[in-house]
Motif scaffolding. Structure first.
Motif, short mmCIF file in Angstrom:
data_model
loop_
_atom_site.label_atom_id
_atom_site.label_comp_id
_atom_site.label_asym_id
_atom_site.label_seq_id
_atom_site.Cartn_x
_atom_site.Cartn_y
_atom_site.Cartn_z
N VAL A 135 0.84 -1.28 -0.14
CA VAL A 135 -0.18 -0.13 -0.10
C VAL A 135 0.81 1.26 0.02
CG1 VAL A 135 -1.77 1.18 1.44
CG2 VAL A 135 -2.08 -1.05 0.97
N SER A 136 1.83 1.25 0.82
CA SER A 136 2.73 2.49 0.77
C SER A 136 3.36 2.50 -0.52
CB SER A 136 3.98 2.46 1.88
OG SER A 136 4.75 1.16 1.81
N PHE A 193 3.17 5.78 -2.88
CA PHE A 193 4.33 6.73 -3.27
C PHE A 193 4.57 7.11 -4.86
CE2 PHE A 193 6.98 5.05 0.54
CZ PHE A 193 6.52 5.94 1.29
N VAL A 194 3.88 5.83 -5.20
CA VAL A 194 3.70 6.08 -6.98
C VAL A 194 2.75 6.99 -7.33
CG1 VAL A 194 3.42 4.81 -9.17
CG2 VAL A 194 4.99 3.81 -7.42
N PHE A 195 1.62 6.86 -6.70
CA PHE A 195 0.59 7.87 -6.92
C PHE A 195 1.03 9.32 -6.92
CE2 PHE A 195 -3.20 10.08 -5.22
CZ PHE A 195 -3.91 10.06 -6.70
N PHE A 196 1.69 9.43 -5.56
CA PHE A 196 2.21 10.71 -5.22
C PHE A 196 3.26 11.33 -6.07
CE2 PHE A 196 5.00 13.71 -2.85
CZ PHE A 196 3.81 14.73 -2.52
N ILE A 205 3.27 10.58 -9.40
CA ILE A 205 2.41 10.76 -10.68
C ILE A 205 1.65 12.20 -10.38
CG2 ILE A 205 0.33 10.20 -12.03
CD1 ILE A 205 1.32 7.26 -11.40
N VAL A 206 1.04 12.39 -9.35
CA VAL A 206 0.25 13.54 -8.87
C VAL A 206 1.24 14.78 -8.88
CG1 VAL A 206 -0.91 14.90 -7.15
CG2 VAL A 206 -1.51 12.57 -7.86
N THR A 207 2.67 14.73 -8.52
CA THR A 207 3.50 15.83 -8.35
C THR A 207 4.16 16.11 -9.80
OG1 THR A 207 4.20 14.94 -6.09
CG2 THR A 207 5.63 16.28 -7.45
N ILE A 208 4.36 15.11 -10.62
CA ILE A 208 4.66 15.36 -12.04
C ILE A 208 3.62 16.34 -12.77
CG2 ILE A 208 4.86 14.38 -14.19
CD1 ILE A 208 6.22 12.04 -12.74
N PHE A 209 2.28 15.77 -12.52
CA PHE A 209 1.15 16.47 -13.16
C PHE A 209 1.12 18.11 -12.67
CE2 PHE A 209 -3.27 17.76 -12.98
CZ PHE A 209 -3.58 17.87 -14.46
N LEU A 210 1.13 18.22 -11.28
CA LEU A 210 1.40 19.47 -10.74
C LEU A 210 2.49 20.12 -11.49
CD1 LEU A 210 0.20 21.62 -8.65
CD2 LEU A 210 1.82 20.62 -7.03
N HIS A 211 3.52 19.87 -11.27
CA HIS A 211 4.79 20.55 -11.85
C HIS A 211 4.65 20.71 -13.41
CE1 HIS A 211 9.48 20.60 -12.45
NE2 HIS A 211 8.91 21.91 -12.26
N ALA A 246 13.84 13.38 -6.84
CA ALA A 246 14.84 12.25 -6.39
C ALA A 246 14.62 11.73 -5.32
CB ALA A 246 16.10 13.28 -6.41
N ASN A 247 13.99 12.34 -4.26
CA ASN A 247 13.54 11.82 -3.02
C ASN A 247 12.64 10.77 -3.40
OD1 ASN A 247 12.93 11.33 -0.41
ND2 ASN A 247 12.22 13.34 0.10
N MET A 248 11.30 10.91 -4.11
CA MET A 248 10.63 9.98 -4.28
C MET A 248 10.99 8.53 -5.02
SD MET A 248 6.96 11.97 -5.00
CE MET A 248 7.61 13.18 -6.18
N ILE A 249 11.89 8.89 -5.98
CA ILE A 249 12.28 7.58 -6.70
C ILE A 249 13.31 6.81 -5.76
CG2 ILE A 249 14.14 7.10 -8.46
CD1 ILE A 249 13.18 9.59 -10.00
N LEU A 250 14.09 7.64 -4.88
CA LEU A 250 14.77 6.66 -3.82
C LEU A 250 13.91 6.04 -3.06
CD1 LEU A 250 17.81 9.29 -3.20
CD2 LEU A 250 17.86 7.31 -4.40
#
Length: 122
Positions: A22-23, A27-30, A32-38, A70-74
């Motif tokens: 679930v976590s 993280f993957v959903f977050f 995707i949402v961050t890329i969309f926002l950026h 970078a933080n999310m990928i790690l």
């Protein structure tokens, strides 16, 4: 507790694995949402700059998106390692017995995540 009296370590492992999965999904959903926002922010800034006919430098807070990526990928790599670690039915497998994997995929990644934010934390 109630689960402990059952004596089923497999049930506990499945509960931990479910939580890790679930976590990882969150993280993957977050990400995707961050890329969309950026992307939306960049498009809005480009259209505003086109209307003003002047070139502005990227705000300092926009750099935080790259650190966040970078933080999310790690974090996703670490979470995938943890899911793979707990997905094995027994605890005597190459993933859990390898100290190098543990240090590389768990401790080093968390240290890198912390190190990314030290110079750039707002």
């Amino acid at each position: 507790g109630g689960l402990q009296s059952n004596g089923s370590p497999i049930l506990g492992s499945r509960i931990v694995l479910s939580g890790l999965a679930v976590s990882l999904t969150v993280f993957v959903f977050f990400l995707i949402v961050t890329i969309f926002l950026h992307h939306k922010i960049l498009n809005t800034m480009k259209s505003e700059n086109a209307n003003k006919q002047e070139q502005q430098q990227q705000p300092l807070w926009m750099r935080l998106f790259w650190i966040l990526y970078a933080n999310m990928i790690l974090l996703i790599i670490r979470s995938a390692y943890r899911v793979a670690e707990f997905a094995q039915p027994d605890f005597h497998n190459p993933i859990t017995l390898s100290e190098g994997l543990f240090y590389g995929c768990d401790i080093f990644l968390m240290m890198a995540i912390f190190a990314l934010w030290v110079p750039f934390h707002p």
